[in-house]
Design a protein around this motif. Structure first.
Motif, PDB file in Angstrom:
ATOM      1  N   TRP A   1      -3.800  -7.411   2.610  1.00 26.39           N
ATOM      2  CA  TRP A   1      -2.917  -8.547   2.849  1.00 26.39           C
ATOM      3  C   TRP A   1      -1.718  -8.470   1.914  1.00 26.39           C
ATOM      4  O   TRP A   1      -1.880  -8.264   0.714  1.00 26.39           O
ATOM      5  CB  TRP A   1      -3.666  -9.860   2.634  1.00 26.39           C
ATOM      6  CG  TRP A   1      -4.614 -10.172   3.749  1.00 26.39           C
ATOM      7  CD1 TRP A   1      -5.966  -9.945   3.751  1.00 26.39           C
ATOM      8  CD2 TRP A   1      -4.289 -10.734   4.999  1.00 26.39           C
ATOM      9  NE1 TRP A   1      -6.495 -10.335   4.948  1.00 26.39           N
ATOM     10  CE2 TRP A   1      -5.482 -10.831   5.741  1.00 26.39           C
ATOM     11  CE3 TRP A   1      -3.099 -11.164   5.591  1.00 26.39           C
ATOM     12  CZ2 TRP A   1      -5.535 -11.346   7.032  1.00 26.39           C
ATOM     13  CZ3 TRP A   1      -3.146 -11.675   6.877  1.00 26.39           C
ATOM     14  CH2 TRP A   1      -4.348 -11.763   7.581  1.00 26.39           C
ATOM     15  N   HIS A   2      -0.525  -8.624   2.469  1.00 22.29           N
ATOM     16  CA  HIS A   2       0.705  -8.586   1.675  1.00 22.29           C
ATOM     17  C   HIS A   2       1.856  -9.182   2.492  1.00 22.29           C
ATOM     18  O   HIS A   2       1.756  -9.296   3.710  1.00 22.29           O
ATOM     19  CB  HIS A   2       1.048  -7.147   1.274  1.00 22.29           C
ATOM     20  CG  HIS A   2       1.426  -6.272   2.440  1.00 22.29           C
ATOM     21  ND1 HIS A   2       0.514  -5.804   3.352  1.00 22.29           N
ATOM     22  CD2 HIS A   2       2.626  -5.806   2.840  1.00 22.29           C
ATOM     23  CE1 HIS A   2       1.126  -5.073   4.266  1.00 22.29           C
ATOM     24  NE2 HIS A   2       2.423  -5.060   3.993  1.00 22.29           N
TER      25      HIS A   2
ATOM     26  N   MET B   1      -1.476 -14.133   9.672  1.00 17.18           N
ATOM     27  CA  MET B   1      -2.460 -15.043   9.084  1.00 17.18           C
ATOM     28  C   MET B   1      -3.145 -15.921  10.123  1.00 17.18           C
ATOM     29  O   MET B   1      -4.255 -16.402   9.898  1.00 17.18           O
ATOM     30  CB  MET B   1      -1.791 -15.904   8.007  1.00 17.18           C
ATOM     31  CG  MET B   1      -1.342 -15.099   6.806  1.00 17.18           C
ATOM     32  SD  MET B   1      -0.301 -16.051   5.671  1.00 17.18           S
ATOM     33  CE  MET B   1      -1.484 -17.226   5.016  1.00 17.18           C
ATOM     34  N   ASP B   2      -2.519 -16.131  11.290  1.00 15.64           N
ATOM     35  CA  ASP B   2      -3.128 -16.937  12.349  1.00 15.64           C
ATOM     36  C   ASP B   2      -4.171 -16.158  13.136  1.00 15.64           C
ATOM     37  O   ASP B   2      -4.776 -16.683  14.067  1.00 15.64           O
ATOM     38  CB  ASP B   2      -2.067 -17.505  13.285  1.00 15.64           C
ATOM     39  CG  ASP B   2      -1.297 -16.442  14.055  1.00 15.64           C
ATOM     40  OD1 ASP B   2      -1.587 -15.231  13.896  1.00 15.64           O
ATOM     41  OD2 ASP B   2      -0.378 -16.811  14.804  1.00 15.64           O
TER      42      ASP B   2
ATOM     43  N   GLY C   1       0.553 -13.373   4.057  1.00 13.65           N
ATOM     44  CA  GLY C   1       1.427 -12.422   4.740  1.00 13.65           C
ATOM     45  C   GLY C   1       0.772 -11.820   5.964  1.00 13.65           C
ATOM     46  O   GLY C   1       0.557 -12.488   6.961  1.00 13.65           O
ATOM     47  N   HIS C   2       0.425 -10.553   5.882  1.00 14.53           N
ATOM     48  CA  HIS C   2      -0.144  -9.849   7.024  1.00 14.53           C
ATOM     49  C   HIS C   2      -0.950  -8.636   6.575  1.00 14.53           C
ATOM     50  O   HIS C   2      -0.816  -8.176   5.445  1.00 14.53           O
ATOM     51  CB  HIS C   2       0.969  -9.401   7.981  1.00 14.53           C
ATOM     52  CG  HIS C   2       1.893  -8.387   7.383  1.00 14.53           C
ATOM     53  ND1 HIS C   2       2.919  -8.734   6.525  1.00 14.53           N
ATOM     54  CD2 HIS C   2       1.938  -7.029   7.485  1.00 14.53           C
ATOM     55  CE1 HIS C   2       3.553  -7.634   6.137  1.00 14.53           C
ATOM     56  NE2 HIS C   2       2.982  -6.591   6.712  1.00 14.53           N
ATOM     57  N   LEU C   3      -1.781  -8.134   7.474  1.00 13.22           N
ATOM     58  CA  LEU C   3      -2.471  -6.851   7.336  1.00 13.22           C
ATOM     59  C   LEU C   3      -1.747  -5.870   8.252  1.00 13.22           C
ATOM     60  O   LEU C   3      -1.273  -6.254   9.317  1.00 13.22           O
ATOM     61  CB  LEU C   3      -3.922  -6.938   7.813  1.00 13.22           C
ATOM     62  CG  LEU C   3      -4.929  -7.708   6.988  1.00 13.22           C
ATOM     63  CD1 LEU C   3      -6.251  -7.795   7.750  1.00 13.22           C
ATOM     64  CD2 LEU C   3      -5.139  -7.030   5.647  1.00 13.22           C
TER      65      LEU C   3
ATOM     66  N   SER D   1       0.843  -1.182   0.000  1.00  7.78           N
ATOM     67  CA  SER D   1       0.000   0.000   0.000  1.00  7.78           C
ATOM     68  C   SER D   1       0.883   1.239   0.000  1.00  7.78           C
ATOM     69  O   SER D   1       1.943   1.247   0.620  1.00  7.78           O
ATOM     70  CB  SER D   1      -0.896   0.015   1.237  1.00  7.78           C
ATOM     71  OG  SER D   1      -1.819  -1.048   1.170  1.00  7.78           O
ATOM     72  N   PRO D   2       0.463   2.296  -0.678  1.00  5.12           N
ATOM     73  CA  PRO D   2       1.282   3.513  -0.707  1.00  5.12           C
ATOM     74  C   PRO D   2       1.498   4.074   0.695  1.00  5.12           C
ATOM     75  O   PRO D   2       0.630   3.960   1.556  1.00  5.12           O
ATOM     76  CB  PRO D   2       0.458   4.486  -1.546  1.00  5.12           C
ATOM     77  CG  PRO D   2      -0.505   3.642  -2.292  1.00  5.12           C
ATOM     78  CD  PRO D   2      -0.761   2.438  -1.446  1.00  5.12           C
ATOM     79  N   GLN D   3       2.665   4.659   0.909  1.00  7.52           N
ATOM     80  CA  GLN D   3       2.976   5.367   2.143  1.00  7.52           C
ATOM     81  C   GLN D   3       4.076   6.376   1.845  1.00  7.52           C
ATOM     82  O   GLN D   3       4.780   6.262   0.851  1.00  7.52           O
ATOM     83  CB  GLN D   3       3.386   4.410   3.257  1.00  7.52           C
ATOM     84  CG  GLN D   3       4.602   3.564   2.935  1.00  7.52           C
ATOM     85  CD  GLN D   3       4.821   2.502   3.997  1.00  7.52           C
ATOM     86  OE1 GLN D   3       5.492   2.752   4.978  1.00  7.52           O
ATOM     87  NE2 GLN D   3       4.247   1.338   3.789  1.00  7.52           N
ATOM     88  N   PHE D   4       4.174   7.368   2.703  1.00  2.00           N
ATOM     89  CA  PHE D   4       5.223   8.361   2.535  1.00  2.00           C
ATOM     90  C   PHE D   4       6.532   7.780   3.050  1.00  2.00           C
ATOM     91  O   PHE D   4       6.564   7.129   4.083  1.00  2.00           O
ATOM     92  CB  PHE D   4       4.896   9.633   3.314  1.00  2.00           C
ATOM     93  CG  PHE D   4       3.741  10.400   2.762  1.00  2.00           C
ATOM     94  CD1 PHE D   4       3.902  11.219   1.651  1.00  2.00           C
ATOM     95  CD2 PHE D   4       2.486  10.319   3.332  1.00  2.00           C
ATOM     96  CE1 PHE D   4       2.849  11.940   1.132  1.00  2.00           C
ATOM     97  CE2 PHE D   4       1.421  11.040   2.833  1.00  2.00           C
ATOM     98  CZ  PHE D   4       1.601  11.850   1.721  1.00  2.00           C
TER      99      PHE D   4
END
Length: 153
Positions: free
Chosen positions: A71-72, A92-93, A121-123, A45-48
């Protein structure tokens, strides 16, 4: 909720300890600025962010209030140190960990398999009413890839 990317981040201050030509150490308050909006890796996701040197292996990121990521996986292993604010990571768990200023984590979730729901992956998300500013240190080789918990003692 307003667009979290509508305002560029304010400069972040830090103390720089340095040695002058006379051999005497000094401290000077400096700022990190010129953040640019982009992705740290494919699908992120975009971020500065603001690289701290040309190789881009250490940089400061700025997650505005309301920032979230789908999720990535971390595209490369990295250390993430929270300088200001807070953010959360859901693995993911189902476990959700919130990290605040002074806390840090190692992002080594490369090579995950996708769940039937497509989670991989993860959020991650900014938490609270102030932006989350992070120092990220990463390598662009395989030295930290698949490092199990307890590797860094």
């Amino acid at each position: 909720m307003s667009d979290p990317f509508s305002l560029a981040p304010q400069p972040e201050t830090y103390w720089h300890l340095w040695t002058g030509a006379d051999g005497i150490s000094r401290q000077q308050q400096c700022t990190i600025s010129d953040f640019t909006l982009g992705q740290l890796g494919p699908g992120d996701s975009p971020q500065f962010s603001r690289p701290l040197f040309d190789q881009g292996n250490a940089f400061v990121t700025y997650l505005p209030v309301g920032w979230t990521a789908d999720w990535h996986e971390n595209h490369v292993p990295k250390w993430i140190y929270v300088l200001r604010g807070a953010w959360s990571v859901q693995s993911m768990d189902g476990q959700i960990v919130t990290m605040r200023a002074g806390e840090y984590s190692f992002g080594g979730d490369q090579g995950c398999i996708a769940t039937p729901e497509g989670h991989r992956g993860h959020l991650s998300a900014q938490v609270g009413d102030e932006p989350c500013v992070q120092l990220i240190i990463q390598r662009h080789d395989d030295a930290w890839r698949q490092a199990p918990p307890g590797t860094f003692r």
